[in-house]
Design an enzyme around this catalytic site. Structure first.
Site, PDB file in Angstrom:
ATOM      1  N   ARG A   1      53.053 -82.536  87.729  1.00  0.00           N
ATOM      2  CA  ARG A   1      52.072 -83.110  88.661  1.00  0.00           C
ATOM      3  C   ARG A   1      50.774 -83.355  87.893  1.00  0.00           C
ATOM      4  O   ARG A   1      49.986 -82.438  87.666  1.00  0.00           O
ATOM      5  CB  ARG A   1      51.829 -82.141  89.823  1.00  0.00           C
TER       6      ARG A   1
ATOM      7  N   TYR B   1      43.439 -73.306  87.845  1.00  0.00           N
ATOM      8  CA  TYR B   1      44.700 -72.606  87.581  1.00  0.00           C
ATOM      9  C   TYR B   1      45.563 -73.223  86.480  1.00  0.00           C
ATOM     10  O   TYR B   1      46.663 -72.749  86.229  1.00  0.00           O
ATOM     11  CB  TYR B   1      45.531 -72.498  88.879  1.00  0.00           C
TER      12      TYR B   1
ATOM     13  N   HIS C   1      46.852 -81.345  93.513  1.00  0.00           N
ATOM     14  CA  HIS C   1      47.838 -81.239  94.600  1.00  0.00           C
ATOM     15  C   HIS C   1      47.510 -82.258  95.688  1.00  0.00           C
ATOM     16  O   HIS C   1      48.377 -83.009  96.138  1.00  0.00           O
ATOM     17  CB  HIS C   1      47.821 -79.819  95.168  1.00  0.00           C
TER      18      HIS C   1
END
Length: 373
Positions: free
Chosen positions: A267, A280, A271
């Site tokens: 990805r 993160y 998100h």
């Protein structure tokens, strides 16, 4: 008493820990064991897949920009995951059913659904702005893995009716930890439903890394426990995703039962627009995966084969820009919303209490409209 449960070798075999591929990162055709026995699709098929990915990428970039402008409430980008989605959805027919999640907007676009209808849910106009029966595509789901059960249920009903259709459903790596995924896998395998499960392993369930989701070598390993074939595929290789999914669809249609396909991808974007991925993951990891871009990989192969000319490239770019312009037009046009639609499609025969509530709201709206402004 004996346990007379028969399983063929394909259902017992563990998927390769190294993802199978048909094109490497440099756009060269792969041969030998790395292909898993699958063949590279023909040039015309690959050119069509390239066209779809380029158009989808432009759509995705345009919608992300519109979201940042406040035109949509949210949008989960599929940038970098085009091969997984387009390779898989291109392997089913118009009569087959697709069960997508919130991230499969480019799969819906490839299915022929208009951008304005795809984005109505992200804009807040409708939950699913397209005709599901006409497009054989269920609404995009946000709850994890629920659509897998819907796909299996429809596939099971089709099997009982001798209807030769296949249900293809997507889910993310995080969704495989859900109970609904287990139930869907198990039911599909036990009843041999014509279902193909595509797991887009983009390595993060929002901020949760794959290592916190499973201790298995691959997510495709899960297939063995349910007694169905599983394949671990390079999800940035659209040729491999198409070939493996096409074989799984043919197998399902001929009565061979379900298949689980894991597409290993990444990805690239956040998100959604409300996420901060810098909290993160490292920027160097994103850059590493950008160098494994699925469009560039296929483009290199097509150019080397003389299949992608400048004229064809220009035509594809023009088509992509036209779609982007159409997307801007439909999203920047204010939607006409009718609050009374709240009561539509609730019951086939509306109950008295619902009709009373509708009449009350209609009166309040009329009163508000009559007030001087």
């Amino acid at each position: 008493m004996s346990l007379n449960v028969e399983h063929d070798a394909a259902r017992r075999a563990l998927p390769s820990e190294k993802p199978l591929r048909l094109l490497d990162n440099a756009g060269h055709a792969v041969t030998g064991a790395a292909t898993g026995g699958f063949s590279l699709p023909g040039t015309e098929t690959l050119l069509d897949l390239y066209r779809k990915m380029v158009v989808a990428r432009r759509f995705d970039v345009q919608v992300t920009a519109l979201t940042k402008q406040g035109r949509l409430a949210t949008y989960p980008s599929a940038y970098g995951q085009e091969a997984c989605e387009i390779g898989a959805v291109s392997a089913i027919t118009a009569d087959d059913w697709l069960f997508p999640t919130y991230r499969e907007s480019v799969a819906l676009l490839t299915r022929g659904i208009d951008p304005g209808d795809i984005l109505k849910s992200f804009r807040g106009d409708w939950h699913s702005g397209y005709d599901q029966r006409a497009h054989r595509t269920s609404p995009q789901t946000t709850p994890l893995a629920t659509q897998a059960l819907h796909a299996v249920g429809l596939a099971h009903a089709a099997r009982l009716r001798h209807d030769p259709i296949v249900a293809l459903t997507f889910m993310g790596d995080g969704a495989t930890s859900e109970g609904d995924a287990h139930e869907a896998f198990n039911f599909a395998a036990v009843w041999q439903t014509p279902t193909v499960f595509i797991v887009q392993n983009n390595q993060f369930a929002i901020s949760v890394p794959l290592a916190r989701q499973t201790h298995a070598a691959t997510l495709a390993d899960k297939a063995v426990g349910y007694g169905m074939p599983g394949f671990h595929v390079d999800g940035n290789d659209v040729a491999a995703m198409y070939a493996v999914t096409h074989a799984a669809v043919d197998r399902a249609r001929s009565g061979g039962g379900p298949t689980l396909i894991e597409g290993l991808t990444y990805r690239v974007e956040a998100h959604t627009n409300s996420d901060d991925p810098t909290r993160y993951r490292h920027a160097r990891d994103v850059e590493h995966w950008k160098r494994r871009d699925p469009i560039e990989r296929l483009e290199k192969y097509l150019v080397s084969e003389g299949a992608l000319t400048e004229a064809t490239r220009s035509e594809i770019t023009d088509a992509a820009e036209a779609l982007a312009a159409h997307t801007r037009e439909v999203i920047t046009t204010e939607a006409e919303l009718d609050p009374l639609e709240l009561f539509d499609h609730v019951y086939a025969n509306p109950r008295a209490a619902l009709l009373e509530q509708r009449a009350r709201l209609e009166a309040e709206l009329a009163e508000a409209a009559a007030e001087p402004r």
